[in-house]
Design an enzyme around this catalytic site. Sequence first.
Site, mmCIF file in Angstrom:
data_model
loop_
_atom_site.group_PDB
_atom_site.id
_atom_site.type_symbol
_atom_site.label_atom_id
_atom_site.label_comp_id
_atom_site.label_asym_id
_atom_site.label_seq_id
_atom_site.Cartn_x
_atom_site.Cartn_y
_atom_site.Cartn_z
ATOM 1 N N ASP A 41 -31.419 14.130 11.632
ATOM 2 C CA ASP A 41 -32.701 14.152 12.328
ATOM 3 C C ASP A 41 -33.856 13.956 11.348
ATOM 4 O O ASP A 41 -34.232 14.868 10.631
ATOM 5 C CB ASP A 41 -32.852 15.464 13.092
ATOM 6 N N THR A 42 -34.438 12.776 11.377
ATOM 7 C CA THR A 42 -35.472 12.366 10.438
ATOM 8 C C THR A 42 -36.228 11.206 11.068
ATOM 9 O O THR A 42 -35.674 10.485 11.890
ATOM 10 C CB THR A 42 -34.829 11.887 9.108
ATOM 11 N N VAL A 43 -37.489 11.007 10.659
ATOM 12 C CA VAL A 43 -38.183 9.781 11.033
ATOM 13 C C VAL A 43 -38.570 9.020 9.774
ATOM 14 O O VAL A 43 -38.769 9.599 8.704
ATOM 15 C CB VAL A 43 -39.446 10.038 11.890
#
Length: 525
Positions: free
Chosen positions: A347-349
């Site tokens: 979970d990362t942008v």
Amino acid sequence: MRNFHLPGRSEVLATEGMCATSHPLAAQAALDILKSGGNAMDAAISGAVLLGICEPQMTGLGGDCFVLYNRPGETKIRALNGSGRAPAAADAQELRDAGLTSVPIGSPHAITVPGAVDAFCHLSETEGRLELGAILQPAIHYAERGVPVAPRVAFDWIPGAEALQGAARNHYLIHGRVPSVGQMFRAPRQAEVLHRIARQGRDAFYTGEVAEDMVASLNAMGGCHTVEDFAATRCMETEPVSGEYKGLELLEHPPNGQGATAILMLNILSHFDIAAMDPLGSERVHIEAEAAKLAYDARNRFIADPDHTARMEHFLAPETAARLAALIDPKRAMPAAAPLTEAVHKDTVYITVVDRDRMAVSLIYSIYHSFGSGIASEKFGILLQNRGAGFTLEPGHPNELAGGKRPMHTIIPGFLRENGRISMPFGVMGGAYQPNGHARFLTNLADAGMGLQAAIDAPRAFADGGMLKVEQGYSDKVRQQLADLGHRVEVPPAPIGGAQAIRIRDNGTLEGASDPRKDGCALGY
């Protein structure tokens, strides 16, 4: 050139400026900043902060960031470490005495002080053109008015919501339920925080009422954080690490990020004729998986807070890769190395922007696990990262949890240079997968001769936690061949990672690509 008979997307071509990221509203906001006179740094910060509203399960003000960038007219790549530290009172022995062997991911013990806001304010002041208020306005607007929940965001929200606890359930559920596609998500209390940062800068977040809200919420759950821990947070300018692969110079953020792992993995792969292998065949997947096992085992042994990391020259030395490559059996899978850092997430942008002056920014921003620790501050709803789960509790290890230390991070921005010329900021999201993703992306380009979009679209596999995760894009025949080699093969429920890239062509044209595994796009003008 892609086959236009088949579903897919083309690269985006433009000349004045471009953004590629995982949500279209953030890409559009970044372009609007460029058109209003901002530079690539202004646009990247604006889009990144907005991503915390568009994709709250992935990132937010309670997270960390790493940034690689160049200044207009320069080929030098600069690095900024926007990761926070463990509270001063953090103590691994206390957790070991409680019978723990790892840092609990949903506890205050896993919460390190957020570093991203300080980094964004620093970069805005030192590298940007516009006032901070103008940069933050898109995020303020959407936090107040709301964002329609995108399909991939809704998909991720369902399992991620299980982590939400206490006040976080009030801030990140709608009437107690996970939002559906198209439903409006609003964050009015975060908008208030952003208004304060716009007026007062980083001190509005790290001191006063906002910081006190975070500290009080953590202490109520047994945390040892203090307002002094928050006030002391400072980003750090540093130097990238680099390596060569078939004429491409790969630049990565140094430790405490895991970027050096991608360079080591490519150094290992350089001992095999990847170009002669079927790009979608089992032989390539097998060699890549074996290289990943070895590179990640080395990562777990060496990468930590930069004040506690040593032997990076040995880690990146050609001799090290040669010895590791010699351990790979082309006909048999080796057992997975036992990880010292157990916590894995996806979970990362990521956002990349290039402007008309060819300033390029590669920025990655995360709260670690889906919805981070699941703990949010009571009043303002700042969702706090659980980066402390990246520490180990092994006594004497460089990455052992201790007060004031930064944990090993999975998030890594990437940059390519060719013949000394800046050619591509890029990133591959996906938690632990990211070094493998960087290596796969480069070998798709250099060995398989794929175009930029095809290199991102191509199916992925990842040796992780004793399993070989193989996306649905591979054939059943390939999966069976991998099983015959001794791999424990599974098809993961969600696709592996997501990528964005902008190529600066020799003639100056910008070429952008965005991963269909996410909701985003590349946009230019």
